[in-house]
Design a protein around this motif. Structure first.
Motif: not given
Length: 359
Positions: A126, A165, A133, A177, A180, A120-122, A129
Motif C-alpha cells: 500500500a 495490495y 502516485y 483509493q 490516493r 494499483f499494482d497488486w 503504491n
C-alpha cells in the motif's frame, strides 16, 4: 456567513451519438463501396441526450448527493466535472475554474474516486503504491513521505501499509483509493457509488469517514452519485434527483417529500381510558379547524384508539394539542408520517404512489 460555491453547473448539455444503422454497398477489398463511406458521414445521426440543461450549485463544505436511475446522466456529469468528457453546451465551474478552459486548475481543486479501486499494482505494498502516485503527481519526496504516513494513519491502514495490495479487502482497497485521492489535498472530492461492493460494516465505516472526518472536520466538499437511498438520506446535506438528463428535484432530504405531497400526516394514539364523550368533543372541534384535509378514527386489535389526521403544510399542530388539553384528552403518543426518500424517488422517477398507508 454565506457559503462559497464549490461547484456550479449552468445549462449543461451532453449528447452521445446513437447507432447510425447499417451502411449499404460493398467495397471490393474493404467490404463497402465509396458511396457507402459518403453515406456514413452524410446520414443524419440519432443522439442520446445524456444531460439536458442541468443547473446545480454545490456549496463549500457540504455533502451533496446525486440520485438517479441507470442511464440518467450521473456518471456523465461527474466525468465532465473531472474534465474527462467535454460538454456540448453550457458551463461547469469547480472553485470558479471553467472545466473546459482551465482543466489543470480544475484538477488541482478536485479529485475523483470513481468505481472500482483500480490502478494499483497488486505486487506492491500500500505504501509503495502511494509513493508511486506521489511521484507521478510531482510531489516533493519529503512532503510525499510525510503526507503518505498521515493518510495511512487517517484511514486506519498504518498497520497494513507494508502488505501487498492483493491482500487487501474491498473496504481496505476503497480506503487506499481515497488515500490516493487525498495526496494532492484538494478541497473537493467526487464519488461514484462510494460504498458499492462494501459489506455493511465497511460501508458504515466509510460513510463515517466521508461525513464526519472529511466533510465536518476538514470542511471538504463531497459530491457523490449513488443509488443507495439510505446513504443519500443520512449522509447528504442536500440531494438532487436526475432523470433522463434533467434535474427534477433538489433540496434537503427531509424537504423532498414536498415535491410529491405537500400535506402532513399525524396519528394520535389515545389512552384507552379516555371517555367517549371527550373523544367525540375533541374530534368535532378538530374537524372544523382550517387546514384539516382528512380525519379518521382507527381501532387496533388491542382496542386502542388512534386518530389519523392529514393537514396542509402550513398547519400548526399546537392548535390540535390545545383542543386536546381543553377536553382533558389523554394522548399516549403522536406519530408523524412523511414520504421516505425512496418513496419520493419512486414517485418522481417511476410515477408510482408516493405515500402508501403505513398506519
Amino acid at each position: 456567513m454565506t457559503k462559497g460555491i464549490a461547484i456550479e453547473i449552468i445549462d449543461l448539455v451532453k449528447r452521445y451519438p446513437a447507432s447510425i444503422g447499417r451502411i449499404s454497398g460493398r467495397h471490393p477489398h474493404m467490404g463497402w463501396q465509396v458511396g457507402g463511406i459518403r453515406e456514413l458521414f452524410s446520414r443524419k445521426r440519432n443522439y442520446i441526450q445524456a444531460l439536458d440543461g442541468v443547473n446545480l450549485k454545490v456549496y463549500e463544505g457540504e455533502v451533496f448527493g446525486l440520485l438517479g436511475p441507470n442511464g440518467a446522466g450521473k456518471t456523465t456529469l461527474i466525468k465532465i466535472l473531472c474534465t474527462l468528457v467535454l460538454p456540448d453546451s453550457g458551463k461547469a465551474y469547480v472553485n470558479g475554474y471553467d472545466v473546459v478552459k482551465e482543466p489543470e486548475k480544475v484538477l488541482r481543486n478536485l479529485q475523483a474516486v470513481l468505481g472500482d479501486p483500480r490502478g494499483f499494482d497488486w505486487r506492491l505494498s500500500a505504501r509503495a503504491n502511494l509513493e508511486f502516485y506521489a511521484a507521478l503527481y510531482g510531489l516533493p519526496r519529503d512532503y510525499a513521505k510525510k503526507r503518505i504516513e498521515e493518510l495511512l494513519g487517517f484511514m486506519g491502514l498504518i498497520d497494513r501499509a507494508n502488505d501487498m495490495y492483493q491482500r487487501f479487502s474491498t473496504g481496505m482497497a476503497r480506503k487506499l483509493q481515497l488515500c490516493r485521492a487525498l495526496l494532492l489535498d484538494t478541497p473537493i472530492l467526487l464519488f461514484d457509488e462510494p460504498t458499492a461492493g462494501l459489506d455493511p460494516i465497511s460501508a458504515v465505516e466509510f460513510r463515517h469517514l466521508l461525513k464526519d472526518k472529511l466533510a465536518k472536520s476538514e470542511r471538504r466538499t463531497i459530491f457523490m452519485a449513488t443509488h443507495n437511498m439510505f446513504e443519500a438520506q443520512t449522509m447528504c446535506d442536500r440531494v438532487a434527483i436526475i432523470n433522463r438528463g434533467k434535474i427534477i428535484a433538489c433540496d434537503k432530504p427531509e424537504n423532498l417529500g414536498r415535491y410529491v405531497n405537500p400535506t402532513k400526516r399525524y396519528v394520535f394514539i389515545l389512552d384507552k381510558h379516555n371517555t367517549t364523550s371527550s373523544v367525540k368533543s375533541f374530534m368535532n372541534e378538530v374537524s372544523s379547524l382550517k387546514g384539516i384535509i382528512n380525519f379518521n378514527l382507527l381501532r387496533d386489535e388491542d382496542s386502542s384508539m388512534k386518530i389519523s389526521i392529514t393537514v396542509n403544510e402550513n398547519f400548526m399542530i399546537s392548535d390540535i394539542l390545545a383542543i386536546a388539553i381543553k377536553y382533558d384528552l389523554k394522548i399516549m403518543d403522536i406519530k408523524y408520517y412523511e414520504p421516505t426518500l425512496e418513496e419520493v424517488f419512486m414517485t418522481l422517477v417511476g410515477g408510482r404512489e408516493a405515500w402508501p398507508t403505513r398506519f
